[in-house]
Design an enzyme around this catalytic site. Sequence first.
Site, PDB file in Angstrom:
ATOM      1  N   SER A  18       0.846  -1.189   0.000  1.00 10.45           N
ATOM      2  CA  SER A  18       0.000   0.000   0.000  1.00 10.45           C
ATOM      3  C   SER A  18       0.884   1.242   0.000  1.00 10.45           C
ATOM      4  O   SER A  18       2.052   1.185  -0.402  1.00 10.45           O
ATOM      5  CB  SER A  18      -0.965  -0.033   1.189  1.00 10.45           C
ATOM      6  OG  SER A  18      -1.943   0.971   1.056  1.00 10.45           O
ATOM      7  N   ASN A  19       0.369   2.369   0.439  1.00  8.30           N
ATOM      8  CA  ASN A  19       1.129   3.620   0.441  1.00  8.30           C
ATOM      9  C   ASN A  19       0.589   4.536   1.540  1.00  8.30           C
ATOM     10  O   ASN A  19      -0.351   4.185   2.244  1.00  8.30           O
ATOM     11  CB  ASN A  19       1.055   4.277  -0.942  1.00  8.30           C
ATOM     12  CG  ASN A  19      -0.369   4.602  -1.313  1.00  8.30           C
ATOM     13  OD1 ASN A  19      -1.001   5.455  -0.708  1.00  8.30           O
ATOM     14  ND2 ASN A  19      -0.903   3.894  -2.298  1.00  8.30           N
ATOM     15  N   HIS A  20       1.183   5.743   1.633  1.00 10.77           N
ATOM     16  CA  HIS A  20       0.919   6.638   2.769  1.00 10.77           C
ATOM     17  C   HIS A  20      -0.279   7.571   2.608  1.00 10.77           C
ATOM     18  O   HIS A  20      -0.423   8.502   3.386  1.00 10.77           O
ATOM     19  CB  HIS A  20       2.137   7.535   3.000  1.00 10.77           C
ATOM     20  CG  HIS A  20       3.307   6.831   3.592  1.00 10.77           C
ATOM     21  ND1 HIS A  20       3.238   6.147   4.772  1.00 10.77           N
ATOM     22  CD2 HIS A  20       4.577   6.715   3.164  1.00 10.77           C
ATOM     23  CE1 HIS A  20       4.436   5.649   5.050  1.00 10.77           C
ATOM     24  NE2 HIS A  20       5.261   5.973   4.077  1.00 10.77           N
ATOM     25  N   ALA A  56      -4.550   7.356  -4.249  1.00  6.23           N
ATOM     26  CA  ALA A  56      -3.189   6.883  -4.470  1.00  6.23           C
ATOM     27  C   ALA A  56      -3.308   5.381  -4.749  1.00  6.23           C
ATOM     28  O   ALA A  56      -3.232   4.550  -3.844  1.00  6.23           O
ATOM     29  CB  ALA A  56      -2.331   7.153  -3.252  1.00  6.23           C
TER      30      ALA A  56
END
Length: 224
Positions: A33-35, A99
Site C-alpha cells: 500500500s502507500n501513505h 493513491a
Amino acid sequence: LRILTPDRSLTGRRVLVTAGPTVEPLDPVRFLSNHSSGRQGYAIAAALAARGADVTLISGPVSIPAPAGVHRISVQTAREMLAACETALPVEVAVCTAAVSDWRARDMAPGKIKKSGDGPPSLELVENPDILATLCRAPQRPRLVVGFAAETDDVLENAQAKRLRKGCDWLVVNDVRQGVFGAMRNTVSLIDDNGVQNWPEMDKTDVAEQIAQRIAAFFADPSS
Ligand code: CTP
Ligand code: CA
C-alpha cells in the site's frame, strides 16, 4: 456570508471522487500500500456536496469519517476501486485523488507466507488497471475528469506529460519532496489546456474549495 447565502451551484450534478490508498494483499496478513491519508479527496468530496452535488466517494481504507451528505463506498484493491467507479457511471465529473497502488502480487498466497531457510521469497508483481485513464476513455466519459499527481522530480514536465497520457481535463500536481502525506496543508499547481496555474500554499480544505469553485464555474460556462 456563505452561511446566509449558501452556494448550491452544483445541485443535482453527479460526481465521483476516488480517495485514499488501495491495499493489495500479498497473503492473508500482509499487503502492499502507500501513505495516502485520504484528506485531500475527502475535503473535495465535502466541498462538492456542500454545493449540492450528488457525490459518490469511492475510498480505500483511511482513518477519517465520510463527510456529511456524501455516499461513501469502501474498497480495498485497485480492481475493486475500478469496478466501483464503473458502477457509479454515468457521472458528470470524476475527481481521482486516490493513491492507487501501481502493482499487486500476481497471485495472493492462500496461506501466510512463512520464512524458509533459503532467504526471502520473491514476489511477482503485475500492474494494476489505471482507473483515471480508464474513466477518460470510457464510452460514458464524464464531461470533466480531474486527476492528481504527486511528483518528486521535474515536477511540471512530468505532470504535463502525465495529463496528456491519461487524457484528463485538469491535473492537480503537488511536489511531494516537502512531505504532503497526512499533512493539513498543500501546495499545488493546476494544469489544463491553457497551461499551468501555481497556487499558493494553503490548507487542503482551501485547495478543495478552490477546486469545487472551479468545477462550478466550468458548469456555469463550459467554454471558460
Ligand atoms: N491513477 C489511477 N489508477 C492508477 C494509477 C493512478 O486512477 N492505477 C490516478 C491517480 O488517482 C491520480 C493520477 O492517476 O489521479 C496520477 O497518479 P500517479 O500515481 O501520479 O500516476 P501513474 O500513472 O501511476 O504514474 P507514476 O509512475 O508517476 O506513479
Ligand atoms: Ca502511481
